[in-house]
Design a protein around this motif. Structure first.
Motif, PDB file in Angstrom:
ATOM      1  N   LYS A 182      89.764 -46.632  24.609  1.00 28.56           N
ATOM      2  CA  LYS A 182      88.813 -46.470  25.719  1.00 28.56           C
ATOM      3  C   LYS A 182      89.510 -45.907  26.957  1.00 28.56           C
ATOM      4  O   LYS A 182      89.412 -46.441  28.055  1.00 28.56           O
ATOM      5  CB  LYS A 182      88.118 -47.791  26.046  1.00 28.56           C
ATOM      6  CG  LYS A 182      87.272 -48.311  24.903  1.00 28.56           C
ATOM      7  CD  LYS A 182      86.547 -49.580  25.283  1.00 28.56           C
ATOM      8  CE  LYS A 182      85.712 -50.075  24.124  1.00 28.56           C
ATOM      9  NZ  LYS A 182      85.031 -51.323  24.412  1.00 28.56           N
ATOM     10  N   ASN A 183      90.267 -44.826  26.759  1.00 30.84           N
ATOM     11  CA  ASN A 183      90.964 -44.077  27.811  1.00 30.84           C
ATOM     12  C   ASN A 183      92.063 -44.861  28.513  1.00 30.84           C
ATOM     13  O   ASN A 183      92.533 -44.450  29.571  1.00 30.84           O
ATOM     14  CB  ASN A 183      89.975 -43.514  28.834  1.00 30.84           C
ATOM     15  CG  ASN A 183      89.077 -42.472  28.207  1.00 30.84           C
ATOM     16  OD1 ASN A 183      89.511 -41.714  27.342  1.00 30.84           O
ATOM     17  ND2 ASN A 183      87.824 -42.441  28.635  1.00 30.84           N
ATOM     18  N   GLU A 184      92.515 -45.972  27.970  1.00 29.37           N
ATOM     19  CA  GLU A 184      93.655 -46.709  28.514  1.00 29.37           C
ATOM     20  C   GLU A 184      94.769 -46.691  27.488  1.00 29.37           C
ATOM     21  O   GLU A 184      94.540 -46.982  26.315  1.00 29.37           O
ATOM     22  CB  GLU A 184      93.270 -48.155  28.825  1.00 29.37           C
ATOM     23  CG  GLU A 184      92.262 -48.299  29.939  1.00 29.37           C
ATOM     24  CD  GLU A 184      91.958 -49.765  30.228  1.00 29.37           C
ATOM     25  OE1 GLU A 184      92.782 -50.630  29.894  1.00 29.37           O
ATOM     26  OE2 GLU A 184      90.886 -50.021  30.776  1.00 29.37           O
ATOM     27  N   GLN A 185      95.984 -46.371  27.930  1.00 28.06           N
ATOM     28  CA  GLN A 185      97.101 -46.308  27.000  1.00 28.06           C
ATOM     29  C   GLN A 185      97.456 -47.725  26.534  1.00 28.06           C
ATOM     30  O   GLN A 185      97.601 -48.647  27.344  1.00 28.06           O
ATOM     31  CB  GLN A 185      98.323 -45.657  27.639  1.00 28.06           C
ATOM     32  CG  GLN A 185      99.451 -45.443  26.662  1.00 28.06           C
ATOM     33  CD  GLN A 185     100.582 -44.619  27.242  1.00 28.06           C
ATOM     34  OE1 GLN A 185     100.453 -44.011  28.287  1.00 28.06           O
ATOM     35  NE2 GLN A 185     101.697 -44.599  26.535  1.00 28.06           N
ATOM     36  N   VAL A 186      97.561 -47.891  25.199  1.00 31.43           N
ATOM     37  CA  VAL A 186      97.838 -49.214  24.643  1.00 31.43           C
ATOM     38  C   VAL A 186      99.179 -49.274  23.907  1.00 31.43           C
ATOM     39  O   VAL A 186      99.718 -50.368  23.712  1.00 31.43           O
ATOM     40  CB  VAL A 186      96.713 -49.653  23.682  1.00 31.43           C
ATOM     41  CG1 VAL A 186      95.443 -49.931  24.448  1.00 31.43           C
ATOM     42  CG2 VAL A 186      96.480 -48.639  22.591  1.00 31.43           C
TER      43      VAL A 186
ATOM     44  N   PHE B 101      95.689 -44.526  22.730  1.00 34.65           N
ATOM     45  CA  PHE B 101      94.741 -44.884  23.772  1.00 34.65           C
ATOM     46  C   PHE B 101      93.544 -45.603  23.155  1.00 34.65           C
ATOM     47  O   PHE B 101      93.089 -45.245  22.064  1.00 34.65           O
ATOM     48  CB  PHE B 101      94.243 -43.636  24.512  1.00 34.65           C
ATOM     49  CG  PHE B 101      95.318 -42.911  25.275  1.00 34.65           C
ATOM     50  CD1 PHE B 101      95.538 -43.207  26.608  1.00 34.65           C
ATOM     51  CD2 PHE B 101      96.088 -41.941  24.664  1.00 34.65           C
ATOM     52  CE1 PHE B 101      96.527 -42.542  27.321  1.00 34.65           C
ATOM     53  CE2 PHE B 101      97.074 -41.276  25.356  1.00 34.65           C
ATOM     54  CZ  PHE B 101      97.303 -41.570  26.689  1.00 34.65           C
TER      55      PHE B 101
END
Length: 171
Positions: free
Chosen positions: A47-51, A45
């Motif tokens: 910034k709290n977004e799954q990458v 993740f």
């Protein structure tokens, strides 16, 4: 004042401490690439977004600083804060290589000192030193006769002025 041997031992110990290995989770920079490593296969993740999904490493091109995390197994989380300077033409030198370069340099310096010392050490003959001979004179003549202008002064014929009496007392 520390002796040279004690200083050398301290340098070796400090370099050994500086090259200790990090834990299982780590951040590596290589030129403009960043590699994050988690202890197990995880979801990544930024910034709290799954990458990225299900890998123990996550590689990306560094553009700006930020917070990364990996989540694996039962919601165990590792947090990474990535900030650094990167460039395409950088060269990385790890601690072990630097340590070997320093040790090699010290050994070569010691070897050169021994070579210079042995080459410049004065070799004396087995017997007593030979007296040096005076250079031969040209023409076969003897030394010149001393001039009467420079003969020694007679103390009875000297002047009794102030400076003359000082010279008489001293010499």
């Amino acid at each position: 004042m520390l002796s040279m041997g004690v200083q050398a031992v301290l340098v070796v110990v400090l370099l050994g401490v500086a090259t200790t290995k990090a834990g299982e989770d780590k951040v590596e920079f290589w030129r403009s690439k960043v590699k994050l490593t988690c202890p197990g296969k995880a979801k990544w993740f930024f910034k709290n977004e799954q990458v990225y999904n299900e890998s123990d490493t996550y590689e990306f091109t560094y553009t700006s600083k930020g917070d990364y995390r990996c989540e694996y197994e039962t919601n165990q989380k590792y947090y990474f804060y990535v900030e650094g300077n990167v460039c395409e033409n950088c060269f990385e030198l790890d601690g072990n290589t630097l340590f070997m370069v320093i040790v090699g340099d010290l050994l070569l310096t010691i070897i050169m000192m021994v070579i210079v010392y042995r080459c410049t050490k004065k070799k004396s003959p087995a017997g007593p030193p030979q007296p040096s001979k005076a250079p031969p004179r040209s023409g076969g003549r003897g030394p010149p006769v001393p001039s009467p202008d420079y003969e020694a002064l007679n103390p009875q014929t000297r002047a009794q002025d102030t400076y003359s009496t000082v010279v008489n007392r001293m010499g």
